[in-house]
Design a protein around this motif. Structure first.
Motif, PDB file in Angstrom:
ATOM      1  N   GLN A 156       0.870  -1.051  -0.169  1.00 55.36           N
ATOM      2  CA  GLN A 156       0.233   0.001   0.541  1.00 55.36           C
ATOM      3  C   GLN A 156       1.517   1.337  -0.136  1.00 55.36           C
ATOM      4  O   GLN A 156       0.854   2.741   0.230  1.00 55.36           O
ATOM      5  N   ARG A 157       2.405   1.044   0.108  1.00 55.31           N
ATOM      6  CA  ARG A 157       3.159   1.905   0.017  1.00 55.31           C
ATOM      7  C   ARG A 157       3.565   2.487  -1.245  1.00 55.31           C
ATOM      8  O   ARG A 157       4.262   1.565  -1.653  1.00 55.31           O
ATOM      9  N   GLU A 158       3.307   3.369  -1.386  1.00 51.63           N
ATOM     10  CA  GLU A 158       4.515   4.824  -2.861  1.00 51.63           C
ATOM     11  C   GLU A 158       5.651   4.403  -2.680  1.00 51.63           C
ATOM     12  O   GLU A 158       6.311   5.287  -1.665  1.00 51.63           O
ATOM     13  N   VAL A 159       6.249   4.267  -3.917  1.00 56.09           N
ATOM     14  CA  VAL A 159       7.543   4.389  -3.992  1.00 56.09           C
ATOM     15  C   VAL A 159       7.605   5.946  -4.455  1.00 56.09           C
ATOM     16  O   VAL A 159       7.047   6.077  -5.788  1.00 56.09           O
ATOM     17  N   GLU A 160       8.151   7.032  -3.506  1.00 57.81           N
ATOM     18  CA  GLU A 160       8.711   8.211  -4.722  1.00 57.81           C
ATOM     19  C   GLU A 160       9.758   8.531  -5.656  1.00 57.81           C
ATOM     20  O   GLU A 160      10.823   8.532  -4.656  1.00 57.81           O
ATOM     21  N   LEU A 161       8.937   8.471  -6.815  1.00 50.87           N
ATOM     22  CA  LEU A 161      10.179   8.836  -7.558  1.00 50.87           C
ATOM     23  C   LEU A 161       9.567  10.057  -8.576  1.00 50.87           C
ATOM     24  O   LEU A 161       8.413  10.630  -8.902  1.00 50.87           O
TER      25      LEU A 161
END
Length: 190
Positions: free
Chosen positions: A67-72
């Motif tokens: 559920q966690r977004e990979v911030e890129l």
């Protein structure tokens, strides 16, 4: 051969007993030699499969692990998508051969940027004398490390893998491939 009549499960039990005996004798080097490095890597991947979460990439190019977004940033996403599309790996020094594909990914992930800026950014990435690709891979690595432990992250990041080549008699060289080792069945495009 007494092992020919054993079931795979019995062979595994026998192998485990032998490996534990060698380990108790302080000879794990022989276990490694018997299995080989590539098999050890396969076993490592097999062991990790149970704990790895799917990487979900949405239609608007947002990346999620669980559920966690990979911030890129868009450029990082473009680089990641390129390496994801090439499970065989890519050598950084040959990145210019993937210029058009990388540009296409960058244009998809950075819809609000002008084409000139994208082309300029890709030129830096594929230039073997520029450190831009290493910087982007480092940022990608840090993004995954912020979400998980280093062991799990090692499957999601772009990392090195050397393939040995022997040509003719005495010539040996290595392809210094960069790969994402995440099993592709764990990559979901939604």
């Amino acid at each position: 051969m007494p092992y020919l009549n054993l079931t795979p499960e019995e062979m595994a039990d026998e192998m485990g007993q032998l490996a534990r005996q060698l380990q108790a004798a302080g000879r794990t080097d022989l276990v490694l030699r018997a299995l080989g490095v590539s098999m050890i890597e396969d076993l490592r991947l097999e062991a990790a499969k149970g704990s790895l979460q799917p990487l979900r990439i949405t239609s608007d190019y947002r990346f999620f692990v669980g559920q966690r977004e990979v911030e890129l940033q868009p450029v990082h996403k473009a680089v990641y998508l390129l390496f994801l599309a090439h499970p065989e790996g890519i050598e950084f020094k040959r990145l210019s051969e993937y210029r058009e594909e990388l540009t296409a990914y960058y244009m998809k992930t950075a819809r609000s940027m002008d084409k000139e800026s994208i082309v300029e950014g890709v030129s830096r990435l594929v230039n073997p004398l520029d450190n831009a690709i290493n910087e982007k891979c480092s940022r990608i690595k840090n993004a995954f490390l912020s979400l998980m432990d280093a062991y799990s992250a090692s499957y999601y990041i772009i990392s090195g893998h050397a393939q040995r080549h022997i040509v003719g008699s005495s010539r040996v060289w290595y392809n210094r491939l960069k790969v994402i080792t995440l099993p592709r069945h764990l990559v979901q495009f939604t």
